[in-house]
Design a protein around this motif. Structure first.
Motif, PDB file in Angstrom:
ATOM      1  N   TYR A  84      28.844  49.283  30.235  1.00 46.08           N
ATOM      2  CA  TYR A  84      29.040  47.629  30.014  1.00 46.08           C
ATOM      3  C   TYR A  84      27.753  47.029  30.133  1.00 46.08           C
ATOM      4  O   TYR A  84      27.535  46.014  29.341  1.00 46.08           O
ATOM      5  CB  TYR A  84      30.194  47.441  31.073  1.00 46.08           C
ATOM      6  N   TRP A  85      26.993  47.298  31.209  1.00 47.77           N
ATOM      7  CA  TRP A  85      25.893  46.424  31.484  1.00 47.77           C
ATOM      8  C   TRP A  85      24.737  47.016  31.033  1.00 47.77           C
ATOM      9  O   TRP A  85      23.475  46.648  31.265  1.00 47.77           O
ATOM     10  CB  TRP A  85      25.575  46.640  33.005  1.00 47.77           C
ATOM     11  N   GLY A  86      24.592  47.688  29.971  1.00 49.07           N
ATOM     12  CA  GLY A  86      23.638  48.067  28.965  1.00 49.07           C
ATOM     13  C   GLY A  86      22.989  49.379  29.299  1.00 49.07           C
ATOM     14  O   GLY A  86      21.988  49.840  28.774  1.00 49.07           O
ATOM     15  N   GLY A  87      23.665  50.341  30.062  1.00 46.95           N
ATOM     16  CA  GLY A  87      22.933  51.651  30.304  1.00 46.95           C
ATOM     17  C   GLY A  87      23.633  52.490  29.315  1.00 46.95           C
ATOM     18  O   GLY A  87      24.140  52.391  28.308  1.00 46.95           O
ATOM     19  N   LEU A  92      39.681  43.999  43.897  1.00 43.40           N
ATOM     20  CA  LEU A  92      38.715  42.940  44.245  1.00 43.40           C
ATOM     21  C   LEU A  92      38.021  43.018  45.628  1.00 43.40           C
ATOM     22  O   LEU A  92      36.964  42.901  45.822  1.00 43.40           O
ATOM     23  CB  LEU A  92      38.902  41.578  43.737  1.00 43.40           C
ATOM     24  N   GLY A  93      38.985  43.292  46.578  1.00 45.11           N
ATOM     25  CA  GLY A  93      38.367  43.192  47.934  1.00 45.11           C
ATOM     26  C   GLY A  93      37.481  44.498  48.290  1.00 45.11           C
ATOM     27  O   GLY A  93      36.462  44.325  48.984  1.00 45.11           O
ATOM     28  N   HIS A  94      37.883  45.427  47.772  1.00 43.17           N
ATOM     29  CA  HIS A  94      36.966  46.753  47.787  1.00 43.17           C
ATOM     30  C   HIS A  94      35.614  46.677  47.112  1.00 43.17           C
ATOM     31  O   HIS A  94      34.592  47.010  47.378  1.00 43.17           O
ATOM     32  CB  HIS A  94      37.767  47.911  47.470  1.00 43.17           C
ATOM     33  N   MET A  95      35.789  45.785  46.065  1.00 43.52           N
ATOM     34  CA  MET A  95      34.420  45.617  45.202  1.00 43.52           C
ATOM     35  C   MET A  95      33.773  44.751  46.000  1.00 43.52           C
ATOM     36  O   MET A  95      32.551  44.998  45.751  1.00 43.52           O
ATOM     37  CB  MET A  95      34.941  45.076  43.700  1.00 43.52           C
ATOM     38  N   ARG A  96      34.189  43.793  46.677  1.00 43.36           N
ATOM     39  CA  ARG A  96      33.444  42.755  47.211  1.00 43.36           C
ATOM     40  C   ARG A  96      32.686  43.424  48.401  1.00 43.36           C
ATOM     41  O   ARG A  96      31.583  43.415  48.411  1.00 43.36           O
ATOM     42  CB  ARG A  96      34.396  41.681  47.669  1.00 43.36           C
ATOM     43  N   ASP A  97      33.628  44.301  49.034  1.00 40.22           N
ATOM     44  CA  ASP A  97      32.707  45.348  50.399  1.00 40.22           C
ATOM     45  C   ASP A  97      31.635  45.950  49.603  1.00 40.22           C
ATOM     46  O   ASP A  97      30.597  45.905  50.294  1.00 40.22           O
ATOM     47  CB  ASP A  97      33.819  45.963  50.633  1.00 40.22           C
ATOM     48  N   TYR A 123      32.019  39.079  36.631  1.00 36.71           N
ATOM     49  CA  TYR A 123      32.748  39.756  35.477  1.00 36.71           C
ATOM     50  C   TYR A 123      33.992  40.633  36.070  1.00 36.71           C
ATOM     51  O   TYR A 123      34.914  40.639  35.318  1.00 36.71           O
ATOM     52  CB  TYR A 123      31.481  40.838  35.062  1.00 36.71           C
ATOM     53  N   LEU A 124      33.752  41.072  37.470  1.00 40.52           N
ATOM     54  CA  LEU A 124      34.567  42.003  37.990  1.00 40.52           C
ATOM     55  C   LEU A 124      35.892  41.050  38.157  1.00 40.52           C
ATOM     56  O   LEU A 124      37.228  41.575  37.945  1.00 40.52           O
ATOM     57  CB  LEU A 124      34.105  42.681  39.069  1.00 40.52           C
ATOM     58  N   VAL A 125      35.684  39.702  38.567  1.00 37.84           N
ATOM     59  CA  VAL A 125      36.855  38.936  38.710  1.00 37.84           C
ATOM     60  C   VAL A 125      37.609  38.712  37.384  1.00 37.84           C
ATOM     61  O   VAL A 125      38.887  38.768  37.342  1.00 37.84           O
ATOM     62  CB  VAL A 125      36.455  37.613  39.592  1.00 37.84           C
ATOM     63  N   MET A 126      36.906  38.479  36.604  1.00 39.59           N
ATOM     64  CA  MET A 126      37.411  38.081  35.033  1.00 39.59           C
ATOM     65  C   MET A 126      38.036  39.339  34.589  1.00 39.59           C
ATOM     66  O   MET A 126      39.233  39.205  34.198  1.00 39.59           O
ATOM     67  CB  MET A 126      36.054  37.773  34.166  1.00 39.59           C
ATOM     68  N   ASN A 153      41.324  40.174  36.637  1.00 38.06           N
ATOM     69  CA  ASN A 153      42.485  39.024  36.156  1.00 38.06           C
ATOM     70  C   ASN A 153      43.096  39.560  34.977  1.00 38.06           C
ATOM     71  O   ASN A 153      44.183  39.265  34.578  1.00 38.06           O
ATOM     72  CB  ASN A 153      41.950  37.488  36.031  1.00 38.06           C
ATOM     73  N   SER A 154      42.349  39.828  33.931  1.00 34.99           N
ATOM     74  CA  SER A 154      42.931  40.192  32.546  1.00 34.99           C
ATOM     75  C   SER A 154      43.588  41.474  32.540  1.00 34.99           C
ATOM     76  O   SER A 154      44.412  41.770  31.690  1.00 34.99           O
ATOM     77  CB  SER A 154      41.487  40.429  31.734  1.00 34.99           C
ATOM     78  N   LEU A 155      43.687  42.218  33.802  1.00 32.48           N
ATOM     79  CA  LEU A 155      44.431  43.621  33.604  1.00 32.48           C
ATOM     80  C   LEU A 155      45.811  43.309  34.354  1.00 32.48           C
ATOM     81  O   LEU A 155      46.604  44.258  34.504  1.00 32.48           O
ATOM     82  CB  LEU A 155      43.622  44.468  34.335  1.00 32.48           C
TER      83      LEU A 155
END
Ligand code: HEM
Length: 126
Positions: free
Chosen positions: A56-59, A90-95, A113-116, A119-121
């Motif tokens: 997603y991020w260009g890799g 999202l809490g685990h991603m924030r950590d 991006y992760l929040v968006m 939410n979409s899922l």
């Protein structure tokens, strides 16, 4: 012109490996989220999420070679995702993001991006 991708700017594969590994340590210990994951071994799920985010991020496009089009909304239909599951995810991603100590604006770009995406899922009420 030289274009530096977000993937390169944050440190490439090693950074995504750390991010997603730390994230899944949180999932493994989470009584709400852990039961959603169908496999006993979270390793393959960890690899799929890491490869998706790298792409997603260009890799490297390895995710697409192995899994095809992401179709994230469709692939999450089997799992009940309400606001509580989103918040836990999202809490685990924030950590995990906090431990990377990325410079701004990269950290905020990744988080927004992760929040968006989370939410979409959402596919269930409550
Ligand atoms: C797969 C849960 C949000 C990307 C999965 C799986 C579960 C799950 C249970 C199956 C594990 C596996 O076998 O791969 C959730 C929950 C979320 C969430 C509860 C809360 C909102 C997200 C977000 C993204 C994402 C925001 C992307 C930014 C993926 C990917 C896969 C996956 C790439 C593997 C798809 C495949 O190739 O099969 N998720 N997820 N998920 N999730 Fe999520």
């Amino acid at each position: 012109t030289q274009e530096v991708t977000f993937y390169e700017a944050v440190g490439g594969e090693e950074t995504f490996r750390r991010l997603v590994h730390r994230f899944y340590e949180g999932v493994a210990a989470d009584p709400l989220l852990r039961p959603l994951y169908p496999e006993e071994d979270l390793g393959p799920a960890e690899e799929r999420l890491r490869l998706f985010l790298m792409q997603y991020w260009g890799g490297p496009r390895t995710y697409g070679e192995r899994r095809g089009h992401p179709r994230l909304r469709m692939r999450h239909v089997p799992f009940r995702i309400g606001e509580a599951e989103r918040d836990a995810w999202l809490g685990h991603m924030r950590d995990a993001i906090d431990e990377l100590e990325l410079p701004e604006p990269l950290e905020t770009m990744l988080w927004d991006y992760l929040v968006m995406a989370a939410n979409s899922l959402i596919n269930a009420p409550g």
